[in-house]
Scaffold this motif. Structure first.
Motif, PDB file in Angstrom:
ATOM      1  N   ASP A 187      -0.520  18.903  12.662  1.00 45.24           N
ATOM      2  CA  ASP A 187      -0.613  18.292  11.306  1.00 45.24           C
ATOM      3  C   ASP A 187      -0.999  19.677  10.196  1.00 45.24           C
ATOM      4  OD1 ASP A 187      -1.534  17.308   8.926  1.00 45.24           O
ATOM      5  OD2 ASP A 187      -1.243  15.294   9.766  1.00 45.24           O
ATOM      6  N   SER A 188      -0.528  19.891   8.964  1.00 44.17           N
ATOM      7  CA  SER A 188      -0.987  20.918   8.505  1.00 44.17           C
ATOM      8  C   SER A 188      -2.332  20.720   8.047  1.00 44.17           C
ATOM      9  CB  SER A 188       0.135  20.971   7.193  1.00 44.17           C
ATOM     10  OG  SER A 188       0.011  20.012   6.400  1.00 44.17           O
ATOM     11  N   ARG A 189      -2.967  19.670   8.177  1.00 43.70           N
ATOM     12  CA  ARG A 189      -4.600  19.603   7.926  1.00 43.70           C
ATOM     13  C   ARG A 189      -5.287  20.354   8.728  1.00 43.70           C
ATOM     14  NH1 ARG A 189      -5.240  13.250   7.934  1.00 43.70           N
ATOM     15  NH2 ARG A 189      -3.694  13.575   9.579  1.00 43.70           N
ATOM     16  N   TYR A 190      -4.637  20.764   9.956  1.00 47.02           N
ATOM     17  CA  TYR A 190      -5.559  21.262  10.991  1.00 47.02           C
ATOM     18  C   TYR A 190      -4.929  22.657  11.161  1.00 47.02           C
ATOM     19  CZ  TYR A 190      -6.521  16.503  11.746  1.00 47.02           C
ATOM     20  OH  TYR A 190      -6.709  15.393  11.515  1.00 47.02           O
ATOM     21  N   GLU A 191      -4.464  23.262  10.292  1.00 47.90           N
ATOM     22  CA  GLU A 191      -4.037  24.657  10.387  1.00 47.90           C
ATOM     23  C   GLU A 191      -5.158  25.905  10.752  1.00 47.90           C
ATOM     24  OE1 GLU A 191      -3.929  26.770   5.930  1.00 47.90           O
ATOM     25  OE2 GLU A 191      -2.278  25.322   6.611  1.00 47.90           O
ATOM     26  N   GLY A 192      -6.194  25.607  10.267  1.00 45.15           N
ATOM     27  CA  GLY A 192      -7.306  26.543  10.859  1.00 45.15           C
ATOM     28  C   GLY A 192      -7.974  26.312  12.451  1.00 45.15           C
ATOM     29  N   VAL A 193      -7.379  25.195  12.932  1.00 44.66           N
ATOM     30  CA  VAL A 193      -7.740  24.803  14.470  1.00 44.66           C
ATOM     31  C   VAL A 193      -7.083  25.736  15.716  1.00 44.66           C
ATOM     32  CG1 VAL A 193      -7.925  22.996  16.162  1.00 44.66           C
ATOM     33  CG2 VAL A 193      -8.260  22.450  13.705  1.00 44.66           C
ATOM     34  N   GLU A 194      -7.733  26.065  16.343  1.00 42.45           N
ATOM     35  CA  GLU A 194      -7.168  27.024  17.566  1.00 42.45           C
ATOM     36  C   GLU A 194      -7.794  26.444  18.610  1.00 42.45           C
ATOM     37  OE1 GLU A 194      -8.324  31.106  17.705  1.00 42.45           O
ATOM     38  OE2 GLU A 194      -8.457  30.959  15.182  1.00 42.45           O
ATOM     39  N   VAL A 195      -6.593  26.535  19.767  1.00 44.76           N
ATOM     40  CA  VAL A 195      -6.994  26.251  21.090  1.00 44.76           C
ATOM     41  C   VAL A 195      -7.485  27.543  21.795  1.00 44.76           C
ATOM     42  CG1 VAL A 195      -5.862  25.422  23.350  1.00 44.76           C
ATOM     43  CG2 VAL A 195      -5.143  24.326  21.149  1.00 44.76           C
ATOM     44  N   VAL A 196      -8.816  27.345  22.116  1.00 41.93           N
ATOM     45  CA  VAL A 196      -9.532  28.425  22.842  1.00 41.93           C
ATOM     46  C   VAL A 196      -9.142  28.661  24.337  1.00 41.93           C
ATOM     47  CG1 VAL A 196     -11.886  29.637  22.963  1.00 41.93           C
ATOM     48  CG2 VAL A 196     -11.341  28.272  20.854  1.00 41.93           C
ATOM     49  N   ALA A 197      -9.404  27.444  24.777  1.00 38.22           N
ATOM     50  CA  ALA A 197      -9.190  27.464  26.417  1.00 38.22           C
ATOM     51  C   ALA A 197      -8.681  26.302  27.030  1.00 38.22           C
ATOM     52  CB  ALA A 197     -10.380  27.927  27.138  1.00 38.22           C
ATOM     53  N   GLU A 198      -8.247  26.173  27.998  1.00 36.59           N
ATOM     54  CA  GLU A 198      -7.770  24.808  28.540  1.00 36.59           C
ATOM     55  C   GLU A 198      -8.114  24.784  30.116  1.00 36.59           C
ATOM     56  OE1 GLU A 198      -3.820  23.166  26.342  1.00 36.59           O
ATOM     57  OE2 GLU A 198      -3.743  25.289  27.479  1.00 36.59           O
ATOM     58  N   ALA A 199      -8.273  23.786  30.697  1.00 39.86           N
ATOM     59  CA  ALA A 199      -8.457  23.559  32.170  1.00 39.86           C
ATOM     60  C   ALA A 199      -7.660  22.309  32.450  1.00 39.86           C
ATOM     61  CB  ALA A 199      -9.991  23.431  32.457  1.00 39.86           C
ATOM     62  N   THR A 200      -6.718  22.913  33.470  1.00 37.70           N
ATOM     63  CA  THR A 200      -5.842  21.639  33.782  1.00 37.70           C
ATOM     64  C   THR A 200      -5.895  21.605  35.596  1.00 37.70           C
ATOM     65  OG1 THR A 200      -4.267  22.306  32.125  1.00 37.70           O
ATOM     66  CG2 THR A 200      -3.394  21.043  33.642  1.00 37.70           C
ATOM     67  N   ARG A 201      -5.732  20.146  35.649  1.00 36.23           N
ATOM     68  CA  ARG A 201      -5.650  19.749  37.150  1.00 36.23           C
ATOM     69  C   ARG A 201      -4.250  19.883  37.757  1.00 36.23           C
ATOM     70  NH1 ARG A 201      -6.608  19.341  42.292  1.00 36.23           N
ATOM     71  NH2 ARG A 201      -7.566  17.565  42.965  1.00 36.23           N
ATOM     72  N   HIS A 202      -3.989  20.695  38.985  1.00 37.63           N
ATOM     73  CA  HIS A 202      -2.789  20.533  39.510  1.00 37.63           C
ATOM     74  C   HIS A 202      -3.049  19.981  41.056  1.00 37.63           C
ATOM     75  CE1 HIS A 202      -1.053  23.489  36.532  1.00 37.63           C
ATOM     76  NE2 HIS A 202      -2.319  23.815  36.234  1.00 37.63           N
TER      77      HIS A 202
END
Length: 108
Positions: free
Chosen positions: A50-65
């Motif tokens: 959504d364009s309201r969140y244009e300043g938001v960044e995904v900094v890191a992710e941890a995912t279970r495999h």
């Protein structure tokens, strides 16, 4: 227009503005500069395009495999930017690695 006597307010670009969204098998760290939006980071993640969140960044992710679901290993992978870490056995260690990645993200 901002005059010489006025100062523009700027949200610092730092790890203190990162919110963690834990969804069980996926954990996402979001830089959310807007304090109002930061009150509900799960909603921001769900609607990140959504364009309201244009300043938001995904900094890191941890995912279970899981091996039994076709992965080459069972464990967690932490990703930050284009960097993928080595498999990590448990969530606690993965979250500790994720916190280090968040700190590194803002010192690059």
């Amino acid at each position: 227009m901002i005059t010489m006597t006025e100062k523009a307010t700027r949200t610092p670009y730092d790890a203190e503005h990162v919110q963690i969204v834990d969804q069980g098998l996926a954990v996402t760290a979001l830089y959310i500069p807007n304090p109002e939006q930061a009150k509900d980071p799960a909603y921001v993640l769900k609607n990140i395009l959504d364009s309201r969140y244009e300043g938001v960044e995904v900094v890191a992710e941890a995912t279970r495999h899981f091996k039994n679901q076709g992965a080459a290993f069972s464990g967690w992978i932490v990703r930050s930017g284009h960097s993928y870490g080595e498999p990590i056995a448990n969530k606690r260690e993965a979250l500790a690695q994720m916190r280090r990645e968040i700190a590194d993200y803002f010192t690059r």
